[in-house]
Design a protein around this motif. Structure first.
Motif, mmCIF file in Angstrom:
data_model
loop_
_atom_site.group_PDB
_atom_site.id
_atom_site.type_symbol
_atom_site.label_atom_id
_atom_site.label_comp_id
_atom_site.label_asym_id
_atom_site.label_seq_id
_atom_site.Cartn_x
_atom_site.Cartn_y
_atom_site.Cartn_z
ATOM 1 N N PHE A 33 -1.229 -1.598 -3.996
ATOM 2 C CA PHE A 33 0.220 -1.543 -4.203
ATOM 3 C C PHE A 33 0.583 -2.171 -5.544
ATOM 4 N N ILE A 56 -1.891 4.126 -0.534
ATOM 5 C CA ILE A 56 -0.494 3.768 -0.853
ATOM 6 C C ILE A 56 -0.256 3.569 -2.345
ATOM 7 N N VAL A 116 5.503 2.247 3.507
ATOM 8 C CA VAL A 116 4.439 1.342 3.048
ATOM 9 C C VAL A 116 4.209 0.243 4.068
ATOM 10 N N TRP A 168 3.654 10.656 -2.759
ATOM 11 C CA TRP A 168 2.936 10.387 -1.503
ATOM 12 C C TRP A 168 1.890 11.470 -1.228
ATOM 13 N N THR A 203 -2.194 8.481 8.453
ATOM 14 C CA THR A 203 -1.188 8.214 7.417
ATOM 15 C C THR A 203 -0.324 9.441 7.147
#
Length: 464
Positions: free
Chosen positions: A124, A163, A210, A415, A453
């Motif tokens: 991240f 992510i 997230v 994404w 996910t």
């Protein structure tokens, strides 16, 4: 009622174990070496492009060659991120600190949870940092936690990468936040004024997605751990760094050897590098790019290794893992050339995929379909910048025409770009180079991560 509940829970656990085991077996059996995967993708794209774009075979070959060298600078950056990250991790002081951190988990469950959290948070912050630190940390944990499945541990380190494009180094949201003529070009004229990261990276819908992944994915990965004779451990000796040669007494060194073993040379060089790093943070804050991450890794390693010759030896050892990057990145660049070439009708294969999803979308479903289309395109164009160049001019105007917020459209593409990295060996190469594993060893677990996910991201984009 309690018995029924336990029966349902046990049934779910058994089904999950079978699904995970089946996924691992399927991938190990049918997924070839990443280089063969890249070759297969090349042929697939050539065939599909011939029918979709109406481009003649010679034109397709020329498009492939035209793209073949377009990632040379990026390939060098990826090789450097692997090498500099590795030499930093093998520096005595850093290695000691990482070893202390890796000694905290005392069993398999906490080990996987900790590796997952470290990888997710690091990704991240910065995608290059996350890739390298996650893999190196997994190796250190594997040396200390007994009877842990090494392929799952490495897959856990890589899974945090899912992510990255929703994080602080996401190329699409950062491009949206940058003023200039390039913004209008990249968005097909749909966006002319910069969109702040508070509406993309730090928007509520993005942070919720997230957050759900960061909180739940570690437990999902821990639950995947195989049992009994299915556990694949690694010999800790295979993970040890090469021993350093014996050092001569300084009185026996030649003038050249004294320079090679001079701490003063390294510290002066490191001071110069850190002056640049400090100035960068003063000017740009925490807006890290790949170059500055490599620079930080390199000069931190120079300072921590102590002498120039120690740095040279560490680099020589680390560079052995860069073969996959050197060989395969040009082929993926060639695939990108094929995906973006336009035939006589002005249609590219990437554009055709995007147009299909635009045509079946409405205001509510558009973010979801943008995400899915980006996921498909990413398999063939595994580069955030390349993805944006291909899809931005198509998806952004379409989203605007449907009344969809531009920030949400852009994050849907971001994404999708990150999501299918879980089944695309391209980005796993640095991790695999550090861990000394093959793609088929980890991709079975990553397939489960992809499915999970994908559900979380898809629901988030549809409902939030």
């Amino acid at each position: 009622m309690k018995k029924l509940f336990m029966k349902v829970v046990n049934g779910f656990k058994l089904a999950f174990e079978k699904t995970t085991s089946g996924s691992v077996k399927l991938v190990e059996k049918f997924l070839p070496d990443p280089f063969i995967f890249a070759i297969a993708l090349t042929f697939v794209v050539v065939i599909i492009s011939f029918f979709v774009t109406k481009t003649q075979p010679l034109g397709l070959v020329q498009a492939w060659y035209g793209g073949f060298w377009s990632l040379l600078a990026f390939a060098m950056q990826m090789a450097l991120i692997l090498v500099t990250g590795t030499i930093l991790a093998t520096a005595p002081l850093f290695k000691k600190g990482l070893g202390w951190l890796a000694s905290i988990p005392k069993n398999r469950f906490t080990a996987i949870i900790m590796v997952s959290v470290v990888s997710l948070l690091a990704s991240f912050i910065n995608w290059g940092f996350g890739l390298v630190i996650g893999a190196i940390f997994a190796k250190e944990v594997a040396k200390r936690v007994k009877n842990i499945d090494y392929p799952l541990l490495v897959a856990t380190a890589y899974a945090g990468f899912v992510i990255w494009h929703a994080g602080m180094s996401g190329s699409i949201p950062l491009a949206l936040a940058t003023a200039g003529a390039a913004l209008g070009t990249a968005t097909g004229g749909a966006v002319v004024d910069p969109i702040a990261t508070s509406q993309t990276i730090f928007s509520m819908f993005n942070l919720v997605i997230v957050g759900v992944i960061v909180v739940t994915l570690p437990f999902l990965l821990a639950a995947m751990h195989p049992k009994g004779d299915k556990i694949k451990t690694v010999d800790p000796r295979l993970l040890e760094d090469e021993p350093e040669p014996a050092k001569k007494p300084r009185s026996e060194m030649t003038p050249a050897e004294k320079l090679e073993n001079s701490y003063v040379v390294n510290y002066l060089l490191a001071a110069m590098g850190f002056a640049v790093i400090i100035k960068f943070f003063m000017d740009y804050g925490f807006n890290l790019n790949l170059n500055i991450v490599i620079f930080i890794f390199l000069f931190a390693a120079i300072a921590l290794h102590g002498t120039p010759i120690a740095v040279v030896r560490a680099v020589n050892s680390a560079a052995k893992s860069t073969g996959g990057i050197i060989l395969q990145f040009p082929f993926y660049a060639g695939i990108m050339g094929l995906m973006t070439t336009q035939g006589p009708t002005g249609v590219s294969l990437a554009g055709a995929i995007s147009d299909f999803f635009v045509n079946v979308s409405n205001e509510t479903t558009f973010p979801l379909f943008s995400f899915l289309s980006a996921g498909i395109v990413n398999v063939f164009v595994p580069s955030g910048g390349g993805q944006w160049a291909v899809q931005g001019p198509i998806m952004m105007p379409a989203g605007a025409a449907l009344g969809v917020d531009a920030a949400k459209t852009a994050m849907s593409i971001a994404w999708g770009d990150a999501w299918t990295n879980m089944i695309q060996p391209f980005w796993a190469l640095p991790v695999l180079g550090i861990a000394k594993l093959g793609a088929k060893n980890i991709m079975g677990y990553c397939l489960i991560v992809l499915l999970y996910t994908g559900l979380i991201i898809g629901l988030g984009l549809l409902l939030l």
